[in-house]
Scaffold this motif. Structure first.
Motif, PDB file in Angstrom:
ATOM      1  N   LEU A  79       0.809  -1.200   0.082  1.00 57.23           N
ATOM      2  CA  LEU A  79       0.155  -0.010   0.321  1.00 57.23           C
ATOM      3  C   LEU A  79       0.897   1.388   0.169  1.00 57.23           C
ATOM      4  O   LEU A  79       0.425   2.448  -0.543  1.00 57.23           O
ATOM      5  N   GLN A  80       2.193   1.191   0.564  1.00 60.44           N
ATOM      6  CA  GLN A  80       3.003   2.224   0.572  1.00 60.44           C
ATOM      7  C   GLN A  80       3.617   2.538  -0.779  1.00 60.44           C
ATOM      8  O   GLN A  80       4.132   1.232  -1.260  1.00 60.44           O
ATOM      9  N   PRO A  81       4.269   3.580  -1.143  1.00 62.73           N
ATOM     10  CA  PRO A  81       5.188   3.688  -2.284  1.00 62.73           C
ATOM     11  C   PRO A  81       6.377   3.224  -1.763  1.00 62.73           C
ATOM     12  O   PRO A  81       6.855   3.343  -0.699  1.00 62.73           O
ATOM     13  N   MET A  82       7.153   2.734  -3.073  1.00 63.71           N
ATOM     14  CA  MET A  82       8.500   2.061  -2.668  1.00 63.71           C
ATOM     15  C   MET A  82       9.630   2.775  -3.828  1.00 63.71           C
ATOM     16  O   MET A  82       9.224   3.240  -4.838  1.00 63.71           O
ATOM     17  N   SER A  83      10.844   3.126  -3.412  1.00 68.97           N
ATOM     18  CA  SER A  83      11.562   3.474  -4.415  1.00 68.97           C
ATOM     19  C   SER A  83      11.914   2.395  -5.398  1.00 68.97           C
ATOM     20  O   SER A  83      11.908   1.387  -4.956  1.00 68.97           O
ATOM     21  N   PRO A  84      12.415   2.720  -6.743  1.00 60.29           N
ATOM     22  CA  PRO A  84      12.485   1.698  -7.546  1.00 60.29           C
ATOM     23  C   PRO A  84      13.793   0.837  -7.262  1.00 60.29           C
ATOM     24  O   PRO A  84      14.700   0.937  -6.821  1.00 60.29           O
ATOM     25  N   ILE A  85      13.339  -0.411  -7.804  1.00 57.09           N
ATOM     26  CA  ILE A  85      14.467  -1.603  -7.501  1.00 57.09           C
ATOM     27  C   ILE A  85      14.636  -2.375  -8.875  1.00 57.09           C
ATOM     28  O   ILE A  85      13.749  -2.441  -9.493  1.00 57.09           O
ATOM     29  N   ASP A  86      15.958  -2.360  -9.099  1.00 57.72           N
ATOM     30  CA  ASP A  86      16.097  -3.041 -10.573  1.00 57.72           C
ATOM     31  C   ASP A  86      15.493  -4.431 -10.631  1.00 57.72           C
ATOM     32  O   ASP A  86      15.456  -5.243  -9.745  1.00 57.72           O
ATOM     33  N   ASN A  87      14.940  -4.619 -11.577  1.00 58.34           N
ATOM     34  CA  ASN A  87      14.053  -5.995 -12.057  1.00 58.34           C
ATOM     35  C   ASN A  87      13.031  -6.256 -11.412  1.00 58.34           C
ATOM     36  O   ASN A  87      12.618  -7.342 -11.416  1.00 58.34           O
ATOM     37  N   VAL A  88      12.461  -5.245 -10.690  1.00 61.79           N
ATOM     38  CA  VAL A  88      11.455  -5.384  -9.997  1.00 61.79           C
ATOM     39  C   VAL A  88      10.070  -4.469 -10.247  1.00 61.79           C
ATOM     40  O   VAL A  88      10.423  -3.497 -10.707  1.00 61.79           O
ATOM     41  N   ILE A  89       9.020  -5.133 -10.479  1.00 65.20           N
ATOM     42  CA  ILE A  89       7.811  -4.264 -11.090  1.00 65.20           C
ATOM     43  C   ILE A  89       7.157  -4.070  -9.836  1.00 65.20           C
ATOM     44  O   ILE A  89       6.633  -5.085  -8.980  1.00 65.20           O
ATOM     45  N   GLU A  90       6.728  -2.874  -9.508  1.00 67.62           N
ATOM     46  CA  GLU A  90       6.433  -2.229  -8.231  1.00 67.62           C
ATOM     47  C   GLU A  90       4.849  -2.020  -8.069  1.00 67.62           C
ATOM     48  O   GLU A  90       4.379  -1.164  -9.274  1.00 67.62           O
ATOM     49  N   LEU A  91       3.877  -2.509  -7.286  1.00 66.19           N
ATOM     50  CA  LEU A  91       2.384  -2.151  -7.527  1.00 66.19           C
ATOM     51  C   LEU A  91       2.021  -1.776  -6.178  1.00 66.19           C
ATOM     52  O   LEU A  91       2.322  -2.393  -5.081  1.00 66.19           O
TER      53      LEU A  91
END
Length: 302
Positions: A79-91
């Motif tokens: 539910l919380q935002p995350m900073s981008p991580i290589d090779n990870v699709i964030e929802l």
């Protein structure tokens, strides 16, 4: 945070900062994987309750290590935002909502996941019975999504709080997986009731088709699955639920760092060494200022 605070003297905390992990919990998944080889032949992974992203970092580094598994996909949901991580699709989404399931299946091109994990935990109140109940509901919410998205033979790992009724959860998970193990990584403080339930070999219940519906509670979701729940027969004979004790395994070398101990800072660690931030801010103040400036709504007062 003072120089003599517990975090600063906790070597797992310091190693996490030095190695670029977003939280010391990264070592817990690393030690679980070393014990159970969780990432073997894994191509599609779902990390639930993922923020701030330390487990997603581990998944990214280990699954894509040495340039292999270029076709693998990792989805992190929170539910919380995350900073981008290589090779990870964030929802940024609710793990209990059907649209989240639909989006993950769309990312996986209709294929089911090999591995689902959750390191989520509630804000503890200090009332252990209440904390244990809330954590159990969080696990069941993660399990709801896992039963919908996990392929047969897949694995599921989640954080648990060991307590009086944890044997009921072990029993219910035993209906869904070939192996259910309670694991305590060396990096998890012994003074904490935290542990991890490692479920290997998912076996869908015959005739039961899981379906996420926002209006259903976790109780209602699993009620038709026949997993040894207590029942009251027509003759008023009460049949209690089945309870089991899962095998307990301590993960990690006994000679490794003690997570409950504190260590004095050596001379090398006292030097002023500048480290890059392990994650960029998700909602920095300047971001809102830039948006207001673009809209011509930013007022500068002298």
């Amino acid at each position: 945070m003072g120089k003599s605070s517990k975090d600063k003297r906790d070597l797992y905390y310091r190693k996490a900062k030095e190695e670029g992990w977003r939280a010391r919990s990264a070592f817990k998944l690393l030690q679980l994987n070393k014990q159970f080889d969780l990432f073997k032949d894994v191509k599609r992974v779902v990390d639930l309750c993922a923020a701030p992203g330390s487990w997603s970092q581990v998944l990214s580094r280990e699954i894509f290590k040495d340039g292999k598994n270029d076709d693998a996909k990792i989805v992190a949901v929170d539910l919380q935002p995350m900073s981008p991580i290589d090779n990870v699709i964030e929802l940024q989404a609710d793990i209990t909502h059907p649209k989240t399931l639909e989006k993950i299946m769309e990312i996986f091109d209709g294929e089911k996941a090999d591995f689902v994990c959750s390191d989520g935990a509630p804000d503890v109140t200090g009332l252990h019975d209440l904390d244990e109940y809330i954590q159990a509901q969080l696990i069941l919410s993660a399990l709801q999504l896992a039963t919908c998205i996990l392929k047969e033979g897949g694995s599921f790992v989640a954080k648990i709080f060991r307590g009086r009724d944890i044997d009921l959860l072990y029993s219910q998970l035993g209906y869904l997986f070939d192996k259910v193990i309670c694991a305590k990584p060396r990096s998890s403080r012994a003074s904490s009731l935290e542990a991890f339930i490692v479920c290997i070999g998912y076996k869908p219940r015959p005739g039961w088709i899981p379906s996420l519906k926002p209006e259903l509670s976790t109780e209602e979701f699993f009620q038709d699955m026949k997993i040894g729940r207590s029942t009251l027969n027509e003759n008023l004979v009460f049949e209690d639920e089945e309870r089991k004790v899962a095998p307990f395994i301590a993960c990690g070398d006994l000679n490794s760092i003690d997570s409950d101990a504190t260590y004095t800072l050596d001379e090398s660690s006292l030097k002023n060494i500048s480290l890059d931030p392990v994650q960029s801010p998700t909602a920095p103040p300047y971001k809102k200022a830039l948006e207001l400036k673009r809209k011509g709504q930013l007022k500068i007062t002298k």
